[in-house]
Design a protein around this motif. Structure first.
Motif, short mmCIF file in Angstrom:
data_model
loop_
_atom_site.label_atom_id
_atom_site.label_comp_id
_atom_site.label_asym_id
_atom_site.label_seq_id
_atom_site.Cartn_x
_atom_site.Cartn_y
_atom_site.Cartn_z
N THR A 145 0.87 -1.17 0.00
CA THR A 145 0.00 0.00 0.00
C THR A 145 0.90 1.22 0.00
OG1 THR A 145 -1.67 -1.17 1.31
CG2 THR A 145 -1.85 1.23 1.18
N GLU A 146 0.92 1.93 -1.11
CA GLU A 146 1.82 3.06 -1.26
C GLU A 146 1.24 4.32 -0.62
OE1 GLU A 146 3.18 3.65 -5.22
OE2 GLU A 146 3.63 1.54 -5.56
N SER A 147 2.14 5.24 -0.24
CA SER A 147 1.72 6.52 0.31
C SER A 147 1.72 7.57 -0.79
CB SER A 147 2.67 6.95 1.44
OG SER A 147 3.93 7.29 0.90
N ASP A 148 1.19 8.74 -0.49
CA ASP A 148 1.06 9.79 -1.50
C ASP A 148 2.39 10.29 -2.01
OD1 ASP A 148 -1.67 9.61 -1.20
OD2 ASP A 148 -1.79 11.23 0.27
N LEU A 149 3.43 10.28 -1.17
CA LEU A 149 4.73 10.83 -1.55
C LEU A 149 5.69 9.79 -2.11
CD1 LEU A 149 5.41 13.37 1.35
CD2 LEU A 149 4.47 13.81 -0.93
N GLY A 150 5.21 8.56 -2.30
CA GLY A 150 6.05 7.56 -2.93
C GLY A 150 6.61 6.50 -2.01
N GLY A 151 6.36 6.61 -0.71
CA GLY A 151 6.81 5.57 0.22
C GLY A 151 5.76 4.48 0.33
N TYR A 152 5.80 3.76 1.45
CA TYR A 152 4.85 2.68 1.68
C TYR A 152 4.21 2.80 3.05
CZ TYR A 152 6.79 0.23 -2.37
OH TYR A 152 7.19 -0.12 -3.63
N LYS A 153 2.89 2.71 3.08
CA LYS A 153 2.21 2.57 4.36
C LYS A 153 2.48 1.18 4.92
CE LYS A 153 -1.46 5.84 3.18
NZ LYS A 153 -2.92 6.03 2.96
N ASP A 154 2.44 0.20 4.05
CA ASP A 154 2.89 -1.14 4.43
C ASP A 154 3.23 -1.90 3.15
OD1 ASP A 154 0.46 -2.94 3.67
OD2 ASP A 154 -0.42 -1.32 4.85
N VAL A 155 4.18 -2.82 3.27
CA VAL A 155 4.62 -3.59 2.13
C VAL A 155 5.13 -4.94 2.62
CG1 VAL A 155 6.91 -2.51 2.23
CG2 VAL A 155 6.17 -3.63 0.11
N ARG A 156 4.85 -5.98 1.86
CA ARG A 156 5.28 -7.33 2.23
C ARG A 156 6.06 -7.93 1.07
NH1 ARG A 156 0.61 -9.31 3.62
NH2 ARG A 156 0.10 -10.27 1.63
N VAL A 157 7.20 -8.53 1.37
CA VAL A 157 8.06 -9.11 0.34
C VAL A 157 8.49 -10.51 0.76
CG1 VAL A 157 10.11 -8.03 1.35
CG2 VAL A 157 10.17 -8.76 -1.03
N SER A 158 8.51 -11.43 -0.19
CA SER A 158 9.05 -12.77 0.07
C SER A 158 10.52 -12.78 -0.34
CB SER A 158 8.27 -13.84 -0.70
OG SER A 158 8.38 -13.64 -2.10
N ILE A 159 11.35 -13.44 0.48
CA ILE A 159 12.78 -13.53 0.22
C ILE A 159 13.16 -15.00 0.26
CG2 ILE A 159 15.08 -12.82 0.96
CD1 ILE A 159 13.83 -10.39 2.28
#
Length: 358
Positions: A145-159
């Motif tokens: 879920t991206e934020s308005d300025l280009g960051g992330y409110k939350d993000v999940r990644v598999s490694i």
């Protein structure tokens, strides 16, 4: 320590005998389990045998020195050899995390600080992606879920690792102590007067669980579908492909919308749910253990504020281990190994102290 060593040698001999029995090879699942344990014990058994040999050699030299003084000259070197093999054995006896060779799911969530926290969450995500790239791991953003300025409110990644990994080299082994609150000190892009602000983001790391390890009753699931939001292809934003799964017994909610199809998003969400249920079971097992056992299993608290990233001074500080360096730019570019190693070393030192006893 002698009792621990003998117990390991006895178990190793028992495994050897069982694996030599042709009757058990009709059960390939059992064979795989026994082989995995046999391979895991092999380095400890080698260290134990080296320690026993060094101890026997020293004992023989001391006994012979009473009759022939020439043997006394060998004693200092043999004592040194015994001390070295004993230290190696102690390190092998440290309880190993059975999940160390697992792949992981890593989540970054913006915390205090609004847009600046979301931007910092994006910086942390990039740091982990670059670190994974340096170690040859595969990564995939599962949900964001991206934020308005280009960051992330939350993000999940598999490694995920590529193929088999060595001891302490798997994604979980290297990243398990990254979980906790990460604090940043810098001048936000939204700050017009150049004042330094402090904000934070949270990181959660979970070992991936196999489907056979965590049984999920379909009747315990409530599955909702909805239209994906945010960046994506034509099919992502115009069909009800996003999936939200609620595990009714625990109240856990997992959503996924980054895949193109509803089926793919459902499978991705179930993987996350299995990982979370596995982590809950792991935490409960730790909580039920004795205080001494807990100190061996988890000596670095992953729930506390763990690290500060100070941009004006280009400084990174780990509050658990005392690690401090002035190469923050390099760390954020994926040069994370020295920071990770400080947590692994601190954990090992605490476990060695626990083995030594009061």
């Amino acid at each position: 320590m002698r009792e621990s060593v003998q117990a390991i040698l006895d178990e190793y001999a028992d495994l050897e005998a069982r694996l030599a029995n042709p009757d058990i090879h009709t059960d390939q699942d059992l064979v795989r389990t026994l082989n995995k344990r046999y391979a895991a014990l092999a380095p400890t058994v080698a260290a134990a045998r080296a320690w026993q040999a060094a101890r026997d050699d020293l004992g023989a030299a001391r006994e012979l020195a009473t009759e022939d003084p020439a043997f006394a000259d060998e004693i200092p070197a043999l004592e040194h050899s015994l001390a070295e093999t004993e230290e190696q054995l102690r390190r092998q006896l440290i309880p190993r995390d059975p999940d160390d060779d697992r792949d992981v799911l890593l989540e970054v969530k913006a915390g205090e600080g609004g847009d600046e926290s979301a931007l910092f969450a994006g910086d942390l995500l990039r740091m982990y992606l670059r670190y994974a790239e340096r170690r040859g791991w595969r990564t995939q953003i599962e949900d964001a879920t991206e934020s308005d300025l280009g960051g992330y409110k939350d993000v999940r990644v598999s490694i995920r690792a590529r193929g088999r990994v060595g001891q302490d080299e798997g994604p979980w082994a290297r990243l398990k102590y990254e979980g906790g609150v990460h604090r940043v000190q810098r001048v936000p892009v939204t700050e017009s007067q150049g004042r330094i602000h402090t904000s934070a983001a949270g990181v959660l790391v979970m070992p991936e669980a196999e489907e056979v390890e965590v049984t999920i009753d379909p009747n315990d699931l409530r599955i909702d579908v909805y239209r994906s939001s945010g960046p994506g292809g034509q099919s992502v934003n115009t069909t009800d492909s996003a999936v939200r799964i609620t595990h009714v017994p625990t109240g856990l909610v997992v959503s996924c919308q980054n895949e193109k199809s509803q089926l793919q998003n459902k499978e991705a969400a179930l993987r996350v749910l299995r990982a979370r249920l596995h982590q809950i079971a792991k935490d409960e097992a730790d909580a039920e253990a004795s205080a001494a056992r807990r100190s061996q299993v988890r000596t670095v608290d992953r729930s506390e504020r763990i690290r500060t990233y100070n941009f004006p001074e280009n400084r990174i500080s780990d509050h658990r281990t005392g690690f401090k360096a002035y190469n923050l730019d390099a760390v954020l570019d994926g040069d994370l190994d020295p920071v990770v190693q400080s947590a692994l070393d601190a954990d090992e030192a605490a476990k060695l102290a626990a083995l030594a006893g009061p």
